[in-house]
Design an enzyme around this catalytic site. Structure first.
Site, PDB file in Angstrom:
ATOM      1  N   PRO A  66       1.651 -34.973 -32.114  1.00  0.00           N
ATOM      2  CA  PRO A  66       1.949 -34.362 -30.825  1.00  0.00           C
ATOM      3  C   PRO A  66       1.599 -32.882 -30.695  1.00  0.00           C
ATOM      4  CG  PRO A  66       3.947 -34.558 -32.088  1.00  0.00           C
ATOM      5  CD  PRO A  66       2.878 -35.189 -32.921  1.00  0.00           C
ATOM      6  N   GLY A  67       1.253 -32.200 -31.786  1.00  0.00           N
ATOM      7  CA  GLY A  67       0.667 -30.881 -31.614  1.00  0.00           C
ATOM      8  C   GLY A  67       1.414 -29.691 -32.171  1.00  0.00           C
ATOM      9  N   ASP A 111     -11.550 -41.659 -32.922  1.00  0.00           N
ATOM     10  CA  ASP A 111     -11.018 -42.190 -34.166  1.00  0.00           C
ATOM     11  C   ASP A 111     -11.455 -41.236 -35.265  1.00  0.00           C
ATOM     12  OD1 ASP A 111     -10.428 -43.508 -36.506  1.00  0.00           O
ATOM     13  OD2 ASP A 111     -11.177 -45.450 -35.854  1.00  0.00           O
ATOM     14  N   CYS A 120       4.130 -37.858 -44.050  1.00  0.00           N
ATOM     15  CA  CYS A 120       5.596 -37.834 -44.098  1.00  0.00           C
ATOM     16  C   CYS A 120       6.059 -39.137 -44.739  1.00  0.00           C
ATOM     17  CB  CYS A 120       6.197 -37.628 -42.710  1.00  0.00           C
ATOM     18  SG  CYS A 120       5.531 -38.688 -41.436  1.00  0.00           S
TER      19      CYS A 120
END
Length: 714
Positions: free
Chosen positions: A191-192, A245, A327
């Protein structure tokens, strides 16, 4: 009949949908076994068996490791923005003011007495700008005693002064070591939050525009617009957002500096590969993973992660640095992926020790032994032991290094962060440096003769592409742009400003918004617009404003002001005093701006001969070196600022002004909603909308986190 495709406020629509659901409750469809986070039993026998076997942490630490995983995640945030503004916010966090926001004592685990909750500074973050609170997101949102803290985080996040982000997620951009001249690629950017850090580091030298840029890419078209939102908060002309991609990221051509008539392949100086992963290190903020975790998650992602890493190394310049992060705790998603790349790289890439860049951070070294497992929880020491039915799941590349390879590849240089070490989420980070071309890299092709097209004769047809339609075109100004002379004259732009770095998003019709990019971004867009899918670039700098009192049809935009302010001449600039700036910012009624007579004599003298229209308001504090630059508007008898409500609150806060009217208690608003419906002031409406949007955003993030693999941020 209503309009088709009309714009709908998604937060208001969600609120209407909730009310409709309350009036007409519907049963969950068969097979829907979703649970509220509070109801999830945070246990998974397969998870415990798998990671005990992998010896993910020392045996004596296992109980505290598992206990920490079952607790909710504390809140972390970092201070952003220009150095002067960041320093001002740092003083606020360190002062009694922040203690007043935390006007509550809570009982800490392991202690009998309640303690005051204080923000904890993260010593390894550059400048000390990152903090952690021993409070969860839900604690802050749902506790009325903390409503002022919640308001602070909401308003500062909206204004770009604060970015809420899990602390371990901040590490990859730090160790990537980005400088203003670097060309940076973020391969899986949405998400940035990490992209935002990269942009901040790129703009470390605030006195001039960076010669480098950040290309933020994501495979999901809809998540690319989360990147657009992040970019708008940072107002950088040096970012390009693409939709590809990342395992098959196309090559990019740029102008050859040695011979501008030719092009050459672009190689990036810094690349971030924060790859999609099983996410089992995020159990503290995504408890639903307890319900669906299996060994197959990591096994299935190994190939995807390797292909992204391999493509990243191909696009990296010799001497460049790449950070690989997940993560996930799983060595099959971490060390095994790196080992596979190192084996095939033939010595052209090696791991780096970057622990000196993270002083005070506790972590475990990378693993050199692990045991792949099939879905039936059988572990294998070598590929020859794997039954035929599992040989497509457990692959030869997933096994640990030999004794010779342990010394050769030095996987212990990787960083694995475990939640119990400093009350965080889990994370894995590895830093690679490239010293030569990889064995599979082709020799650079002969540069192609190609000139960028300055003018296109007709607007192109929108072509159907995977993931949606092609974006609107990026139309750069030419030498004979009809609107630029009036802009240059009105704002007294300096001769060294290059109008060819301005662009619009349409070929025909009135130009409504004009955007600014850096020269290197302009080159990338013009050379590659037909070959890569560009979602967004540029920062809004001029906005059409057909005002009869203004000789130029465009006003300045706050978003791009800092990028163009250095080129604006003195005739449209006003150096305003502190009290006058506070007066301007406290005006929250655009239809009734402050009269010139209310300002100090100093400001009145500056504006008396200033023609009506857009201008620059500048404030400089000689003692603290705080500098603020705002878009102003000189009316016939008034002076106002073109500042959004969250920005106004941000500026007032760092100026030390009274902002009590903005500290709306949303709990009281809910209690008195019916009685106050007809009496709500405009200020309350603005704050209430922001609070409602915050709730909607957090709920949306929660939904995203529970349905998307990868390192989603808070």
């Amino acid at each position: 009949m209503g309009r088709k495709n009309r714009n709908v406020n998604k937060f208001a629509q969600r609120k209407r949908d909730r009310k409709e659901q309350e009036k007409n409750p519907q049963e969950k469809p068969n097979g829907d076994n979703r649970k509220a986070y509070e109801d999830i039993v945070r246990e998974n026998a397969a998870f415990e068996e798998y990671y005990k076997m992998q010896k993910i942490c020392p045996e004596e630490q296992w109980p505290v490791f598992m206990q920490t995983l079952k607790e909710n995640l504390p809140t972390a945030f970092r201070i952003t923005g220009s150095k002067g503004e960041a320093d001002a916010l740092m003083k606020i966090v360190n002062s009694d003011y922040f203690s007043q926001l935390l006007n509550i004592k809570l009982k800490i685990d392991g202690k009998d007495e309640e303690e005051e909750i204080k923000p904890v500074n993260l010593p390894w973050y550059p400048g000390g700008f990152a903090w952690q609170l021993r409070l969860t997101r839900m604690d802050i949102r749902r506790n009325e005693a903390l409503y002022r803290l919640h308001n602070f985080l909401v308003a500062e996040t909206a204004a770009g002064g604060v970015s809420r982000q899990e602390q371990v997620s901040m590490i990859p951009p730090v160790v990537l070591d980005v400088k203003p001249h670097h060309k940076v690629l973020d391969m899986c950017a949405a998400p940035g939050s990490k992209t935002a850090q990269l942009i901040e580091f790129l703009h470390a030298d605030e006195d001039k525009m960076p010669t480098g840029f950040v290309m933020a890419n994501d495979v999901d078209n809809s998540r690319c617009y989360m990147l657009v939102h992040q970019a708008k908060r940072l107002n950088s002309p040096c970012i390009v957002i693409t939709n590809h991609d990342s395992a098959f990221m196309p090559s990019i051509e740029v102008t050859d500096e040695q011979d501008p008539s030719k092009t050459k392949p672009l190689k990036f100086d810094r690349i971030l590969c924060d790859v999609p992963c099983s996410g089992d290190a995020t159990l503290r903020k995504n408890p639903d993973i307890w319900l669906k975790w299996s060994t197959g998650n990591g096994n299935n992602l190994h190939g995807v992660q390797y292909r992204i890493l391999r493509r990243g190394c191909t696009l990296l310049a010799a001497g460049g640095r790449l950070v690989y992060s997940t993560c996930s705790f799983n060595p099959l998603e971490n060390e095994a992926v790196l080992l596979r790349l190192l084996r095939e790289a033939g010595g052209a890439v090696h791991l780096c020790d970057v622990t000196h860049m993270l002083p005070g951070l506790e972590f475990a070294k990378g693993m050199t032994h692990w045991r792949p497992a099939s879905k039936d929880m059988v572990f294998y020491d070598k590929y020859e032991d794997v039954p035929e039915k599992w040989q497509t799941v457990v692959r030869p590349q997933m096994f640990p290094p030999t004794a010779e390879e342990i010394e050769k590849y030095q996987l212990e240089k990787c960083i694995r962060i475990l939640p119990h070490q400093q009350d965080t989420g889990g994370f894995f980070v590895a830093v690679l440096e490239k010293t030569a071309n990889l064995p599979w890299e082709k020799e650079d092709a002969e540069p192609q003769l190609e000139q960028p097209q300055e003018v296109k004769s007709a607007p192109p047809q929108k072509r159907r592409r995977m993931g949606g339609y092609r974006e609107d075109p990026f139309v750069f100004f030419g030498n004979d742009e009809d609107v630029f002379p009036s802009i240059k004259s009105y704002y007294d732009l300096k001769d060294d400003f290059d109008p060819k770095c301005l662009l619009t998003r349409c070929h025909v019709g009135k130009k409504k918004n004009i955007y600014l990019v850096s020269p290197v971004v302009r080159d990338v867009v013009q050379r590659n617009e037909r070959n890569i899918k560009i979602i967004n670039t540029g920062v809004k700098t001029f906005v059409r404003c057909d005002n009869k009192n203004m000789t130029c049809p465009f006003r300045l935009s706050q978003e791009g002001l800092l990028s163009i302010a250095q080129y604006i001449g003195p005739k449209r600039r006003i150096e305003i005093l502190k009290d006058d700036l506070i007066l301007v910012l406290q005006c929250d009624n655009p239809s009734n701006p402050p009269d010139i007579k209310l300002f100090s004599e100093h400001t009145q003298n500056l504006v008396k001969d200033l023609a009506t229209g857009s201008c620059v308001l500048e404030y400089r504090d000689r003692e603290s070196k705080l500098e603020l630059t705002l878009v102003g508007w000189r009316g016939v008898h008034s002076l106002r600022a073109y500042t959004a409500a969250p920005d106004a609150v941000h500026y007032l806060r760092i100026l030390g002004a009274d902002i009590s009217k903005y500290d709306v208690n949303k709990f009281k608003l809910v209690e008195n909603a019916d009685a106050q419906t007809s009496e709500t002031t405009e200020t309350d409406v603005i704050l209430n909308e922001n609070l409602e949007e915050e709730v909607g955003t957090i709920e949306e993030e929660k939904n995203t986190e529970t349905t998307t693999t990868g390192c989603s941020e808070i």
